[in-house]
Design a protein around this motif. Structure first.
Motif, short mmCIF file in Angstrom:
data_model
loop_
_atom_site.label_atom_id
_atom_site.label_comp_id
_atom_site.label_asym_id
_atom_site.label_seq_id
_atom_site.Cartn_x
_atom_site.Cartn_y
_atom_site.Cartn_z
N SER A 121 0.87 -1.17 0.00
CA SER A 121 0.00 0.00 0.00
C SER A 121 0.90 1.22 0.00
N LEU A 122 0.42 2.32 -0.52
CA LEU A 122 1.23 3.54 -0.49
C LEU A 122 1.47 4.00 0.95
N ASN A 123 0.67 3.51 1.89
CA ASN A 123 0.92 3.82 3.31
C ASN A 123 2.26 3.25 3.78
N ASP A 124 2.77 2.26 3.05
CA ASP A 124 3.98 1.56 3.51
C ASP A 124 5.28 2.28 3.14
N PHE A 125 5.19 3.27 2.25
CA PHE A 125 6.42 3.76 1.61
C PHE A 125 6.96 5.07 2.17
N ILE A 126 8.28 5.13 2.19
CA ILE A 126 9.00 6.39 2.41
C ILE A 126 9.88 6.61 1.19
N TYR A 127 9.78 7.79 0.59
CA TYR A 127 10.52 8.07 -0.64
C TYR A 127 11.75 8.92 -0.34
N PRO A 128 12.96 8.37 -0.56
CA PRO A 128 14.18 9.17 -0.34
C PRO A 128 14.34 10.24 -1.42
N LEU A 129 14.83 11.39 -1.02
CA LEU A 129 15.02 12.50 -1.96
C LEU A 129 16.38 13.13 -1.73
N PHE A 130 17.04 13.55 -2.82
CA PHE A 130 18.35 14.19 -2.70
C PHE A 130 18.21 15.69 -2.94
N ILE A 131 18.79 16.47 -2.03
CA ILE A 131 18.69 17.93 -2.11
C ILE A 131 20.06 18.54 -2.31
N ILE A 132 20.12 19.54 -3.20
CA ILE A 132 21.38 20.28 -3.39
C ILE A 132 21.08 21.78 -3.35
N GLU A 133 22.14 22.58 -3.22
CA GLU A 133 21.99 24.04 -3.26
C GLU A 133 21.61 24.50 -4.67
N GLY A 134 21.17 25.73 -4.77
CA GLY A 134 20.93 26.33 -6.08
C GLY A 134 19.47 26.55 -6.35
N GLN A 135 19.22 26.92 -7.59
CA GLN A 135 17.84 27.17 -8.01
C GLN A 135 17.59 26.46 -9.32
N LEU B 177 0.24 11.83 -6.25
CA LEU B 177 0.23 10.40 -6.59
C LEU B 177 -0.09 9.52 -5.38
N GLY B 178 -0.05 10.11 -4.19
CA GLY B 178 -0.39 9.34 -3.00
C GLY B 178 0.79 8.96 -2.12
N VAL B 179 1.99 9.46 -2.46
CA VAL B 179 3.15 9.21 -1.58
C VAL B 179 3.03 10.15 -0.38
N TYR C 192 6.17 3.29 -8.13
CA TYR C 192 5.13 2.34 -7.71
C TYR C 192 3.78 3.04 -7.63
N ALA C 193 3.78 4.28 -7.16
CA ALA C 193 2.53 5.05 -7.10
C ALA C 193 2.00 5.29 -8.51
#
Ligand code: PBG
Length: 323
Positions: free
Chosen positions: A24-38, A68-70, A317-318
């Protein structure tokens, strides 16, 4: 023959009815990469479909994911080389990239759950998760840094802090620092059984966080061991962890099951960068059906006993569910 297991596989309705595990989408954690800038959206070469975002485009990406439901995200910062030093001072700068990103995400999407990373490596000039002295990783001195990092992240709005460093005693130390500062509601997801694994390669490319010297074997676990995961689980539980995690996931399904069978805490599994990259690479070569493998492997992680899956596939997956 009075026993014919195939009877329960005859039609799709019946197959679905007797299905033991579902995602289920309730099960997921989505990793995200952040950098400086615009306006930055730079694909990680070894992770097709995964980008490094500046804060502005990150908010757009989270918007898309939320539609999407994440519902939950695990951001990781890519820190510019000039801000790195031996003690990772940038990791507890309240105006640093990471706390700024956390504040912006929470301001724009108060409903999402943020599981924020605690570890020195993105900010360390040595590329290690602890303070390095004469080639040694100092444990107790590192705890001080981790505590400061946790506090800054909690102040920025993290729902749950997630120490990925594997220092001894970090869960207890972080719990104390959070409580002393009034953050008793902020949870801790412990990277409990985090193995010294070659499956982290693409992640280290994404954040430019590979160790400059040596490896992580004096703090991350030996992949030959499973009973040791129970030692870590006992300590993390006693020290106040709210979730236990196994990482990586796919070569460690037995460890997921072991923790599931020996703990009543929620068990998370981290389907790491190398696991993602292998599926994508084989799919791009036309050697496997990547989408089918995505669903099969994610299901296997849940079947093994994970309640929560951190996966770079969460968004895809979503999207797949919407088809
Ligand atoms: C470091 C950290 C790593 C990952 C998450 N946090 C890499 C490492 O331990 O070297 C790996 C995640 C992935 O491969 O997807 N604190």
């Amino acid at each position: 023959m009075n026993r014919r297991p195939r009877r329960n596989r005859q039609t799709e309705v019946i197959r679905n009815m007797v299905q033991e595990t579902s995602l289920s989408l309730n099960d997921f954690i989505y990793p995200l990469f952040i950098i400086e800038g615009q306006n930055q959206r730079i694909e990680v070469k070894s992770m097709p479909g995964i980008n490094r975002f500046s804060i502005d485009t990150l908010l757009e990406e989270i918007h898309t994911c939320v539609e999407l439901g994440v519902k939950a995200f695990a951001p990781f910062p890519g820190i510019a080389e000039q801000y790195k030093d031996k003690t990772a001072t940038e990791s507890w700068n309240p105006d640093g990239l990471f706390p700024r990103a956390i504040r912006e995400i929470k301001k724009n999407f108060p409903q999402v759950a943020l599981f924020t990373d605690i570890a020195m490596d993105p900010y360390s000039s040595d590329g290690h998760d602890g303070i390095v002295e004469n080639g040694e990783i100092l444990n107790d001195e590192t705890l001080e840094v981790l505590g400061k990092m946790a506090l800054v992240q909690a102040q920025a709005g993290a729902d749950v802090v997630a120490p990925s460093d594997m220092m001894d005693g970090r869960i207890g130390h972080i719990r104390r620092v959070l409580d002393e500062n009034g953050f008793h509601k902020v949870g801790i997801m412990a990277y409990t059984a985090k193995y010294a694994s070659a499956f982290y390669g693409p992640f280290r490319d994404a954040l430019d966080s590979a160790p400059k010297a040596g490896d992580k074997k004096t703090y991350q676990m030996n992949y030959a061991n499973s009973r040791e995961a129970l030692v870590e689980a006992e300590l993390d539980t006693a020290e106040g962890a709210d979730y236990l995690m196994v990482k990586p996931a796919l070569s460690y399904l037995d460890v997921i099951k072991l923790l599931r069978d020996n703990s009543n805490l929620p068990i998370a599994a981290y389907n790491v960068s190398g696991e993602y990259a292998m599926v994508k690479a084989a799919d791009q070569k036309g050697w496997v059906d990547g989408e089918k493998i995505m669903v099969e492997t994610l299901t296997s992680i849940k079947r093994a006993g994970a309640d929560i899956i951190l996966s770079y596939f969460a968004k895809e997956y979503a999207q797949y569910l919407k088809k």
